[in-house]
Design a protein around this motif. Structure first.
Motif, PDB file in Angstrom:
ATOM      1  N   TYR A  31       0.842  -1.212   0.000  1.00 11.70           N
ATOM      2  CA  TYR A  31       0.000   0.000   0.000  1.00 11.70           C
ATOM      3  C   TYR A  31       0.873   1.257   0.000  1.00 11.70           C
ATOM      4  O   TYR A  31       0.656   2.187  -0.792  1.00 11.70           O
ATOM      5  CB  TYR A  31      -0.912  -0.030   1.221  1.00 11.70           C
ATOM      6  CG  TYR A  31      -1.635   1.271   1.512  1.00 11.70           C
ATOM      7  CD1 TYR A  31      -2.632   1.740   0.670  1.00 11.70           C
ATOM      8  CD2 TYR A  31      -1.310   2.029   2.639  1.00 11.70           C
ATOM      9  CE1 TYR A  31      -3.297   2.932   0.930  1.00 11.70           C
ATOM     10  CE2 TYR A  31      -1.969   3.220   2.913  1.00 11.70           C
ATOM     11  CZ  TYR A  31      -2.961   3.664   2.059  1.00 11.70           C
ATOM     12  OH  TYR A  31      -3.609   4.845   2.328  1.00 11.70           O
ATOM     13  N   LEU A  84       1.377   3.974  -3.135  1.00  9.50           N
ATOM     14  CA  LEU A  84       1.203   5.418  -2.960  1.00  9.50           C
ATOM     15  C   LEU A  84       2.413   6.175  -3.502  1.00  9.50           C
ATOM     16  O   LEU A  84       2.265   7.203  -4.170  1.00  9.50           O
ATOM     17  CB  LEU A  84       1.012   5.755  -1.474  1.00  9.50           C
ATOM     18  CG  LEU A  84      -0.335   5.415  -0.841  1.00  9.50           C
ATOM     19  CD1 LEU A  84      -0.298   5.729   0.653  1.00  9.50           C
ATOM     20  CD2 LEU A  84      -1.473   6.202  -1.513  1.00  9.50           C
ATOM     21  N   PRO A 130      -4.941   6.805  -3.099  1.00 12.81           N
ATOM     22  CA  PRO A 130      -5.012   5.991  -1.877  1.00 12.81           C
ATOM     23  C   PRO A 130      -5.957   4.802  -1.972  1.00 12.81           C
ATOM     24  O   PRO A 130      -5.635   3.709  -1.509  1.00 12.81           O
ATOM     25  CB  PRO A 130      -5.483   6.998  -0.819  1.00 12.81           C
ATOM     26  CG  PRO A 130      -4.961   8.311  -1.303  1.00 12.81           C
ATOM     27  CD  PRO A 130      -5.075   8.252  -2.801  1.00 12.81           C
ATOM     28  N   LEU A 165     -10.522   4.318   3.885  1.00 12.75           N
ATOM     29  CA  LEU A 165     -10.358   4.767   2.508  1.00 12.75           C
ATOM     30  C   LEU A 165     -11.684   5.043   1.798  1.00 12.75           C
ATOM     31  O   LEU A 165     -11.707   5.679   0.741  1.00 12.75           O
ATOM     32  CB  LEU A 165      -9.566   3.740   1.703  1.00 12.75           C
ATOM     33  CG  LEU A 165      -8.083   3.597   2.067  1.00 12.75           C
ATOM     34  CD1 LEU A 165      -7.436   2.470   1.276  1.00 12.75           C
ATOM     35  CD2 LEU A 165      -7.330   4.904   1.825  1.00 12.75           C
TER      36      LEU A 165
END
Length: 386
Positions: A133, A137, A143, A385
């Motif tokens: 993750y 990014l 995101p 998110l």
């Protein structure tokens, strides 16, 4: 006669425009070759055939070229087509919870109940998800896209589909195929990592036999597990709720028919539909993009981090355990949720170094913990998110 020949020629020309040969591009043939490769791996190498054959054949189906302007309503992305209706189970996210129901109904959590500290190994393997993750990014993904990509590290196809359907529907095809690909390649990817991070002495560590788990414990586990995990991450309820419900059907002892249905005909039917439609979603025009290549690379990195994290955590944890309570680091790879393949790899590698040291039952503890852990991780990502 001339008019007839002209009419016939026009008909043939029109027919040609509708054929796949007239509408084919190089991308279609690339994806057809990928689909054939998946089918080869499934049949010749026995790599997750229950997944790779439906996905591979789905790739063939999804990359039959046709005239998009003809309005035939046969493609998976054409609203109202049969394949589009079947694909709604993926895009709406209702196939994955049904898969989890079946997984719960066929899973024995005894190894985890008898040795709860193995849960920590399953948790440590989720570092792959959050590591990927962060890297996604850094590479410029949004995101929500980065979160959906990271879940590949859990080696959990249904969870990857569920999360990507919520966070990044446009990337779901690449994420789903990547997740299932790495699940199938567990026997190829994990052994070198396990050997790299363990010593010959660590590989022959013998663990105490797991204790016998009572029926009461088995019944209480899915109830307590559901309440604890879903109170912690309510957004994971569709997956965790169905997982623990399926397990309760199995362990209650009074709903055998329901458990057999969930773990047999139901999960088989959903696996067929999910695999075929996920494969068909890889139409060349939608799939062959730079983002898809990056997703496959990040998926591999995520899976490597997850496997490494599990093995290295066991080595670290052993520093605090007594001599007679050490954990064999070869079961650390099983922290990913590729059940039961990663646990089998622990067994196979362990037997290479000590033919009398059976690690399968011990490895099943972190393996089933990984299933729970990946669903919890998905709930966490979904929670902050969305």
């Amino acid at each position: 006669m001339g008019d007839f020949l002209s009419f016939l020629g026009n008909n043939l020309a029109d027919f040609w425009q509708f054929t796949g040969f007239a509408n084919a591009t190089g991308g279609h043939f690339v994806m057809i070759l990928v689909g054939l490769f998946f089918i080869y791996l499934a049949i010749a190498k026995d790599f997750e055939p229950m997944l790779l054959i439906p996905i591979g054949f789905g790739m063939l189906v999804g990359n039959i070229p046709f005239d998009l302007e003809a309005g035939l309503k046969i493609g998976i992305y054409e609203e109202g087509s049969v394949f589009n209706i079947l694909y709604s189970g993926v895009t709406s996210g209702w196939y994955p919870p049904l898969i989890f129901l079946g997984i719960g109904a066929m899973t024995d959590f005894s190894a985890l109940i008898s040795n709860p500290k193995l849960m920590l190994i399953g948790a440590s393997a989720q570092f792959g998800i959050f590591g990927a993750y962060i890297i996604a990014l850094a590479l410029g993904f949004e995101p929500n896209q980065a979160g959906a990509i990271g879940i590949i590290g859990g080696a959990d196809g249904p969870t990857a589909i569920f999360l990507s359907s919520k966070l990044a529907p446009n990337l779901m095809g690449a994420i789903a195929v990547s997740a299932y690909s790495y699940m199938a390649l567990v026997p190829v990817i994990q052994p070198p990592i396990m050997r790299l991070f363990t010593t010959s002495k660590e590989r022959v560590i013998r663990m105490k036999p797991p204790r016998v788990v009572s029926h009461t414990e088995k019944v209480m586990f899915p109830i307590i597990g559901m309440l604890l995990t879903c109170f912690l991450v309510p957004s994971g309820l569709p997956l965790l709720g169905m997982l623990f419900f399926g397990n309760l059907l199995k362990e209650s002892g009074v709903t055998r028919r329901l458990a057999n249905t969930a773990s047999g005909p139901l999960i088989d039917t959903i696996t067929i539909l999910l695999g075929l439609t996920v494969g068909a979603s890889t139409q060349a025009s939608e799939f062959l993009k730079l983002d898809s290549i990056l997703i496959f690379m990040l998926g591999a990195l995520s899976f490597i981090i997850a496997t490494s994290s599990g093995v290295l955590f066991v080595k670290f944890f052993n520093l605090f355990l007594g001599k007679d309570n050490k954990i064999n680091p070869l079961i650390g790879n099983a922290g990913v949720s590729a059940v039961p393949d990663s646990a089998r790899i622990s067994q196979v590698i362990g037997l290479e170094y000590d033919p009398t040291n059976y690690l399968l039952m011990h490895a099943m503890g972190p393996n089933v913990a990984g299933v729970i852990g990946s669903a919890v991780a998905a709930g966490i990502l979904l929670g902050f998110l969305m």
